[in-house]
Design a protein around this motif. Structure first.
Motif, PDB file in Angstrom:
ATOM      1  N   CYS A  86       0.835  -1.200   0.000  1.00 59.62           N
ATOM      2  CA  CYS A  86       0.000   0.000   0.000  1.00 59.62           C
ATOM      3  C   CYS A  86       0.875   1.258   0.000  1.00 59.62           C
ATOM      4  CB  CYS A  86      -0.951   0.002   1.190  1.00 59.62           C
ATOM      5  SG  CYS A  86      -0.139   0.234   2.781  1.00 59.62           S
ATOM      6  N   ARG A  87       0.188   2.399  -0.128  1.00 58.55           N
ATOM      7  CA  ARG A  87       0.915   3.651  -0.315  1.00 58.55           C
ATOM      8  C   ARG A  87       1.794   4.011   0.865  1.00 58.55           C
ATOM      9  NH1 ARG A  87      -2.820   8.825  -0.955  1.00 58.55           N
ATOM     10  NH2 ARG A  87      -3.438   8.003   1.092  1.00 58.55           N
ATOM     11  N   ASP A  88       1.337   3.780   2.102  1.00 58.63           N
ATOM     12  CA  ASP A  88       2.116   4.191   3.274  1.00 58.63           C
ATOM     13  C   ASP A  88       3.105   3.126   3.733  1.00 58.63           C
ATOM     14  OD1 ASP A  88       0.444   2.298   4.240  1.00 58.63           O
ATOM     15  OD2 ASP A  88      -0.542   3.569   5.747  1.00 58.63           O
ATOM     16  N   ALA A  89       3.276   2.055   2.957  1.00 59.71           N
ATOM     17  CA  ALA A  89       4.258   0.995   3.224  1.00 59.71           C
ATOM     18  C   ALA A  89       3.999   0.272   4.533  1.00 59.71           C
ATOM     19  CB  ALA A  89       5.682   1.558   3.217  1.00 59.71           C
ATOM     20  N   ALA A  90       2.751   0.304   5.023  1.00 57.15           N
ATOM     21  CA  ALA A  90       2.449  -0.342   6.298  1.00 57.15           C
ATOM     22  C   ALA A  90       1.777  -1.685   6.115  1.00 57.15           C
ATOM     23  CB  ALA A  90       1.552   0.569   7.141  1.00 57.15           C
ATOM     24  N   GLN A  91       1.242  -1.971   4.917  1.00 57.23           N
ATOM     25  CA  GLN A  91       0.532  -3.215   4.675  1.00 57.23           C
ATOM     26  C   GLN A  91       0.930  -3.796   3.323  1.00 57.23           C
ATOM     27  OE1 GLN A  91      -3.578  -1.989   5.049  1.00 57.23           O
ATOM     28  NE2 GLN A  91      -3.673  -2.659   7.181  1.00 57.23           N
ATOM     29  N   VAL A  92       0.803  -5.124   3.216  1.00 57.00           N
ATOM     30  CA  VAL A  92       1.109  -5.814   1.968  1.00 57.00           C
ATOM     31  C   VAL A  92       0.000  -6.820   1.708  1.00 57.00           C
ATOM     32  CG1 VAL A  92       2.546  -7.528   3.165  1.00 57.00           C
ATOM     33  CG2 VAL A  92       2.832  -7.171   0.705  1.00 57.00           C
ATOM     34  N   VAL A  93      -0.403  -6.937   0.444  1.00 56.42           N
ATOM     35  CA  VAL A  93      -1.416  -7.900   0.052  1.00 56.42           C
ATOM     36  C   VAL A  93      -0.741  -9.040  -0.692  1.00 56.42           C
ATOM     37  CG1 VAL A  93      -1.937  -6.614  -2.062  1.00 56.42           C
ATOM     38  CG2 VAL A  93      -3.592  -8.268  -1.184  1.00 56.42           C
ATOM     39  N   VAL A  94      -1.131 -10.274  -0.365  1.00 59.42           N
ATOM     40  CA  VAL A  94      -0.566 -11.475  -0.983  1.00 59.42           C
ATOM     41  C   VAL A  94      -1.702 -12.213  -1.688  1.00 59.42           C
ATOM     42  CG1 VAL A  94       0.702 -13.609  -0.605  1.00 59.42           C
ATOM     43  CG2 VAL A  94       1.138 -11.621   0.850  1.00 59.42           C
ATOM     44  N   ALA A  95      -1.510 -12.533  -2.971  1.00 56.21           N
ATOM     45  CA  ALA A  95      -2.554 -13.200  -3.745  1.00 56.21           C
ATOM     46  C   ALA A  95      -1.977 -14.406  -4.461  1.00 56.21           C
ATOM     47  CB  ALA A  95      -3.167 -12.228  -4.760  1.00 56.21           C
ATOM     48  N   GLY A  96      -2.823 -15.432  -4.582  1.00 53.27           N
ATOM     49  CA  GLY A  96      -2.441 -16.653  -5.291  1.00 53.27           C
ATOM     50  C   GLY A  96      -3.688 -17.439  -5.653  1.00 53.27           C
ATOM     51  N   ARG A  97      -3.497 -18.669  -6.084  1.00 54.74           N
ATOM     52  CA  ARG A  97      -4.645 -19.494  -6.454  1.00 54.74           C
ATOM     53  C   ARG A  97      -5.514 -19.804  -5.234  1.00 54.74           C
ATOM     54  NH1 ARG A  97      -5.239 -21.988 -11.289  1.00 54.74           N
ATOM     55  NH2 ARG A  97      -3.587 -21.681 -12.819  1.00 54.74           N
ATOM     56  N   ASN A  98      -4.876 -19.983  -4.079  1.00 52.92           N
ATOM     57  CA  ASN A  98      -5.619 -20.392  -2.900  1.00 52.92           C
ATOM     58  C   ASN A  98      -5.383 -19.473  -1.705  1.00 52.92           C
ATOM     59  OD1 ASN A  98      -6.727 -22.864  -4.067  1.00 52.92           O
ATOM     60  ND2 ASN A  98      -4.598 -23.604  -4.015  1.00 52.92           N
ATOM     61  N   ILE A  99      -4.910 -18.257  -1.967  1.00 53.95           N
ATOM     62  CA  ILE A  99      -4.668 -17.307  -0.874  1.00 53.95           C
ATOM     63  C   ILE A  99      -4.946 -15.896  -1.368  1.00 53.95           C
ATOM     64  CG2 ILE A  99      -2.211 -17.121  -1.435  1.00 53.95           C
ATOM     65  CD1 ILE A  99      -1.688 -16.665   1.552  1.00 53.95           C
ATOM     66  N   PHE A 100      -5.547 -15.097  -0.505  1.00 50.24           N
ATOM     67  CA  PHE A 100      -5.781 -13.677  -0.786  1.00 50.24           C
ATOM     68  C   PHE A 100      -5.920 -12.976   0.560  1.00 50.24           C
ATOM     69  CE2 PHE A 100      -8.645 -10.407  -3.126  1.00 50.24           C
ATOM     70  CZ  PHE A 100      -7.581  -9.534  -3.177  1.00 50.24           C
ATOM     71  N   LYS A 101      -4.779 -12.511   1.095  1.00 48.28           N
ATOM     72  CA  LYS A 101      -4.750 -11.946   2.437  1.00 48.28           C
ATOM     73  C   LYS A 101      -3.974 -10.633   2.458  1.00 48.28           C
ATOM     74  CE  LYS A 101      -5.080 -16.267   5.080  1.00 48.28           C
ATOM     75  NZ  LYS A 101      -4.454 -17.116   6.125  1.00 48.28           N
ATOM     76  N   ILE A 102      -4.291  -9.842   3.495  1.00 50.40           N
ATOM     77  CA  ILE A 102      -3.568  -8.597   3.738  1.00 50.40           C
ATOM     78  C   ILE A 102      -2.845  -8.726   5.078  1.00 50.40           C
ATOM     79  CG2 ILE A 102      -3.796  -6.133   4.206  1.00 50.40           C
ATOM     80  CD1 ILE A 102      -6.149  -6.066   2.314  1.00 50.40           C
ATOM     81  N   TYR A 103      -1.545  -8.390   5.060  1.00 55.33           N
ATOM     82  CA  TYR A 103      -0.721  -8.439   6.271  1.00 55.33           C
ATOM     83  C   TYR A 103      -0.229  -7.028   6.588  1.00 55.33           C
ATOM     84  CZ  TYR A 103      -0.418 -13.531   5.727  1.00 55.33           C
ATOM     85  OH  TYR A 103      -0.715 -14.870   5.618  1.00 55.33           O
ATOM     86  N   SER A 104      -0.213  -6.713   7.870  1.00 50.67           N
ATOM     87  CA  SER A 104       0.430  -5.465   8.298  1.00 50.67           C
ATOM     88  C   SER A 104       1.903  -5.755   8.568  1.00 50.67           C
ATOM     89  CB  SER A 104      -0.243  -4.911   9.552  1.00 50.67           C
ATOM     90  OG  SER A 104      -0.008  -5.776  10.658  1.00 50.67           O
ATOM     91  N   ILE A 105       2.752  -4.764   8.253  1.00 47.62           N
ATOM     92  CA  ILE A 105       4.194  -4.936   8.406  1.00 47.62           C
ATOM     93  C   ILE A 105       4.617  -4.223   9.693  1.00 47.62           C
ATOM     94  CG2 ILE A 105       6.437  -4.694   7.282  1.00 47.62           C
ATOM     95  CD1 ILE A 105       4.936  -4.293   4.639  1.00 47.62           C
ATOM     96  N   ASP A 106       4.762  -5.001  10.756  1.00 51.07           N
ATOM     97  CA  ASP A 106       5.213  -4.426  12.016  1.00 51.07           C
ATOM     98  C   ASP A 106       6.738  -4.383  12.050  1.00 51.07           C
ATOM     99  OD1 ASP A 106       2.599  -4.224  12.631  1.00 51.07           O
ATOM    100  OD2 ASP A 106       2.549  -5.907  14.051  1.00 51.07           O
ATOM    101  N   GLU A 107       7.254  -3.902  13.177  1.00 49.17           N
ATOM    102  CA  GLU A 107       8.709  -3.748  13.283  1.00 49.17           C
ATOM    103  C   GLU A 107       9.425  -5.089  13.304  1.00 49.17           C
ATOM    104  OE1 GLU A 107      11.908  -1.686  16.344  1.00 49.17           O
ATOM    105  OE2 GLU A 107       9.814  -1.027  16.331  1.00 49.17           O
ATOM    106  N   ASP A 108       8.799  -6.103  13.893  1.00 49.69           N
ATOM    107  CA  ASP A 108       9.473  -7.379  14.050  1.00 49.69           C
ATOM    108  C   ASP A 108       8.761  -8.552  13.387  1.00 49.69           C
ATOM    109  OD1 ASP A 108      11.627  -6.421  15.610  1.00 49.69           O
ATOM    110  OD2 ASP A 108      10.308  -6.338  17.363  1.00 49.69           O
ATOM    111  N   GLN A 109       7.589  -8.351  12.831  1.00 49.55           N
ATOM    112  CA  GLN A 109       6.849  -9.481  12.289  1.00 49.55           C
ATOM    113  C   GLN A 109       5.747  -9.012  11.343  1.00 49.55           C
ATOM    114  OE1 GLN A 109       4.817 -11.533  15.430  1.00 49.55           O
ATOM    115  NE2 GLN A 109       3.926  -9.676  16.296  1.00 49.55           N
ATOM    116  N   PHE A 110       5.230  -9.984  10.555  1.00 48.36           N
ATOM    117  CA  PHE A 110       4.037  -9.759   9.744  1.00 48.36           C
ATOM    118  C   PHE A 110       2.822 -10.212  10.560  1.00 48.36           C
ATOM    119  CE2 PHE A 110       7.325 -10.354   6.474  1.00 48.36           C
ATOM    120  CZ  PHE A 110       7.096  -9.250   5.672  1.00 48.36           C
TER     121      PHE A 110
END
Length: 789
Positions: A35-59
């Motif tokens: 995303c624009r503010d670099a705080a979240q990432v979206v992952v897509a595939g045949r069997n996955i479609f999720k949004i993860y937040s990017i914290d300092e030490d983990q997703f």
């Protein structure tokens, strides 16, 4: 996980902090987007479609967009993109040909917003306009690109590439109306969204499918492309024609390319198969990556820099079901593992050696001798402070060892290549001619080898004894394939075959005669013959016992006349007296140390000695009839390997072509191909194009025979609009007319096509030939005087 470096980057009011980390996904990822503010990432595939937040030490998983009891194929994503102006807007490309938009601001669990079902096959790529909120572009396997306005239900424009499937589409960052599209036929097209009828520019970028492209973040005209040919190319679009300015050679097909922010010359790549690593290249140093990330255990499917202005954080998804955040400082640097030395020969024999300056400085105190041109000349390259190779801390030194021009001359190679005869004559004549060429160039060993090959593989009738005596009687260095034995070295007197006669008073019928073709004949077919009924075996070359000897074995009574060998008192036998009836050579018995001649047989042969008469010429027809044709193939194979190891690949290839099927099966296909490519490369370096083409045509290797077809390009103009044909089909993509129409029968030519180079009209070969028999004017009526030759 081992402790990694922590990096903090200040971007305006935001601060990005993090380290190298990963999380396990539920399924393999096909694409990722941030995303624009670099705080979240979206992952897509045949069997996955999720949004993860990017914290300092983990997703941390924030949202699962695959909702419903029976998820449809609309959730099977081939690509995903997050809008850089609206943080709630996502778009996905589905494998069933549907383009789906998602609104994260919806209060319901199902965030699906709009469905566009206009594509007939899988959608490979979707892309938002960088500044227009509602403009979305898609590229599909059906060969079409569509531009959608998210405020409308249908597409507003359809772009036809008139080609195979579209693999990638990207809006230009600097040019509002321009987007680039890449295709599986190797072409790249530039379009203006205001003109959907035809592209603005097209060029062939790769040999094979172009899988990805990316516009430079700073330079308006730079476009990077990656393809199945394992290359990343950078094109300058500011000129009238697309100009390739950089080319990076990778080790596998390139699936994704992404320019690194704030670093003009750095670009990240990942591969479609085989190679699991992510590389960051400096395009000015195309042979070794600047950095490498080796965390993934399977193919990397998506890469994206976390922020448009941050060059230190890279996100990646993979088929190993992991999502990684890579920190640039934790990347391995292949330059640290690379060999710092380099060695290269020039075409004229000069030797260049490059190494670290510290390694060469110790030897630089040696004073050159006067007139010694082999002493190295040093060139030191100092670091340019403007270059961004921070990891290189030492300068390099280049030593050039010059060779004497006369000693390094390759004139013999050129003259040999021009004068050798490789086909079109009988084998004996080819060998004789090539031996003569080698002899004139003072290459005695090569000349002797050709003569030996002629003796081995030619039939007896084609090899005159006089020629054999002439070629073999001279002393010269040769490969140890066979040893010649001169009759004048044998103690018993042997004369000329023209004076062959039986001695009076002899009663034994078994004898050895010499005919005019220098052939030993054993009369074992006569029923009255005494002694052995088994033909004598003549062994030459690699046999058990002493391999430098020529034997004749009596099978019936092998030990009847064995005598104790007595060491001669003289190193060379004394020349015997010329008499009318000297004692004849009856047998060459099978001795372990040396053949000897028995002169006490009942029958003698009266001959006049001839200088330099070789037993090889006598025994030629004997082993021709006694031994299989491929008896000497192992020896010839070893000879070819010997020449190749010595660097004389010209000799190895020439013998391969001349002997053809006689020796081809003895050498594996890969070795033959290596010899041919090496020789062809040498010929082309010396600009011997015709000889190189002849070698390709006469090659016994299948992989070489097809080189001419693979490297030949035919540029064709349309016969209607006279413009170059850029399409592989029969339809001109400019005037939309069928270009290969026969001017005589007016039907499409789908086979052999002949055309006039003056007016570009043509047709079926037989039709044009028949027309020009009665008329010299063009059958199309253009008035041109055509001629068929």
């Amino acid at each position: 996980m081992e402790k990694m470096a922590r990096v903090t980057t200040a971007l305006g009011g935001n601060t990005i902090t993090g380290r190298t980390m990963f999380c396990h996904l539920d399924a393999p990822a096909n694409a990722i987007s941030v995303c624009r503010d670099a705080a979240q990432v979206v992952v897509a595939g045949r069997n996955i479609f999720k949004i993860y937040s990017i914290d300092e030490d983990q997703f941390v998983e924030k949202l699962n967009l695959r909702v419903g009891r029976k998820p449809s194929l609309n959730f099977s994503c081939a690509d995903v993109v997050w809008h850089q102006m609206d943080e709630n807007l996502l778009a996905t490309a589905a494998t069933n040909g549907v383009v789906v938009t998602w609104n994260l601001g919806k209060p319901s669990r199902n965030k699906q917003d709009q469905l566009f079902t206009e594509h007939k096959r899988t959608v490979n790529k979707v892309c938002f306009h960088p500044t227009e909120v509602y403009m979305l572009l898609s590229g599909s396997q059906d060969g079409y690109m569509k531009c959608f306005d998210l405020r409308k239900k249908d597409s507003v424009s359809t772009f036809s590439g008139q080609s195979e499937s579209v693999r990638d589409v990207q809006f230009s960052i600097r040019d509002y109306f321009t987007f680039a599209a890449t295709f599986e036929n190797g072409n790249v097209q530039l379009w203006d969204i205001r003109r959907p009828d035809r592209y603005e520019r097209m060029f062939t970028a790769h040999n094979g499918p172009v899988f990805c492209c990316d516009w430079h973040l700073e330079d308006r005209g730079w476009l990077a492309t990656g393809g199945r040919d394992k290359m990343v190319k950078v094109w300058d679009m500011n000129t009238n024609r697309a100009k390739e300015i950089y080319c990076v050679q990778t080790i596998a097909s390139v699936a994704r390319v992404k320019w690194r922010p704030e670093c003009k010359y750095h670009i990240a790549t990942c591969s479609m198969m085989v190679d699991h690593n992510i590389y960051v290249w400096d395009v000015r140093r195309p042979f070794i990556p600047s950095a490498m990330f080796e965390e993934h255990k399977d193919v990397t499917t998506g890469i994206v820099w976390r922020h448009l202005h941050d060059p230190y954080f890279l996100l990646s998804g993979s088929k190993d079901s992991t999502l990684y955040q890579h920190i640039f400082k934790d990347a391995s640097q292949p330059i640290d593992r690379a060999n710092p030395e380099g060695l290269c020969y020039s075409l004229f024999g000069d030797l260049a050696f490059a190494a670290k300056e510290s390694l060469i400085s110790s030897d630089s105190n040696r004073k050159p001798y006067i007139g010694d041109r082999r002493h190295p000349i040093f060139f030191k390259r100092k670091l340019d402070p403007t270059e961004q190779f921070e990891y290189i801390s030492s300068s390099s030194a280049l030593s050039v060892f010059e060779t004497d021009l006369e000693s390094g001359s390759m004139d013999w190679f050129v003259r040999t290549a021009k004068q050798y005869a490789l086909a079109g004559r009988p084998l004996a004549e080819l060998c004789d001619h090539n031996a003569k060429v080698a002899k004139e160039l003072d290459r005695d060993q090569v000349a002797q080898t050709w003569t030996m090959l002629r003796i081995i593989y030619s039939s007896p009738g084609t090899v005159p004894s006089a020629n054999l005596n002439h070629s073999l009687g001279k002393g010269s260095t040769s490969l140890p394939l066979m040893n010649s034995f001169n009759l004048k070295d044998i103690p018993s007197g042997i004369g000329n075959e023209s004076r062959l006669e039986r001695s009076k008073g002899e009663s034994r019928s078994e004898n050895i005669l010499m005919d005019s073709s220098s052939t030993l004949i054993n009369n074992d077919e006569n029923e009255e013959t005494e002694g052995s009924d088994v033909p004598a075996d003549y062994l030459l070359g690699d046999v058990e016992g002493d391999e430098d000897e020529l034997y004749m074995m009596d099978h019936e009574n092998p030990h009847a006349e064995e005598q104790e060998y007595i060491l001669p008192q003289e190193a060379f036998p004394l020349r015997h007296e010329i008499v009318d009836n000297p004692s004849a050579l009856d047998h060459l018995q099978d001795k372990a140390d040396s053949p000897h001649v028995s002169g006490n047989e009942a029958e003698t042969v009266s001959l006049t000695p001839v200088e330099s008469f070789s037993l090889i010429s006598i025994s030629h027809s004997l082993y021709e009839n006694r031994l299989p044709p491929d008896f000497f193939n192992p020896i010839v194979r070893d000879m070819l390997l010997f020449y190749a190891e010595q660097g004389d690949v010209q000799m190895a290839v020439s013998v391969l072509i001349v002997l053809g099927d006689r020796i081809r099966k003895e050498i594996d296909e890969q070795t033959q191909e290596h010899w041919y490519t090496s020789y062809i490369d040498l010929l082309q370096r010396f600009q011997l194009w015709n000889i190189s083409n002849e070698v390709i045509k006469l090659s016994t290797c299948r992989a070489i025979n097809c080189l001419n077809q693979a490297s030949t390009t035919l540029h064709i103009n349309c016969s209607n609009c006279k413009r170059p044909m850029s399409n592989k089909g029969w339809i001109c993509d400019r005037c939309r007319q069928c270009a290969s129409m026969c001017a005589v029968c007016h039907h499409v030519v789908k086979g052999l096509f002949v055309w006039c180079q003056g007016c570009s009209h043509g047709g079926h070969l037989q039709h044009i030939m028949k027309w020009l028999e009665t008329s010299s004017h063009c059958p199309a009526g253009c008035g041109h005087l055509c001629e068929y030759t």
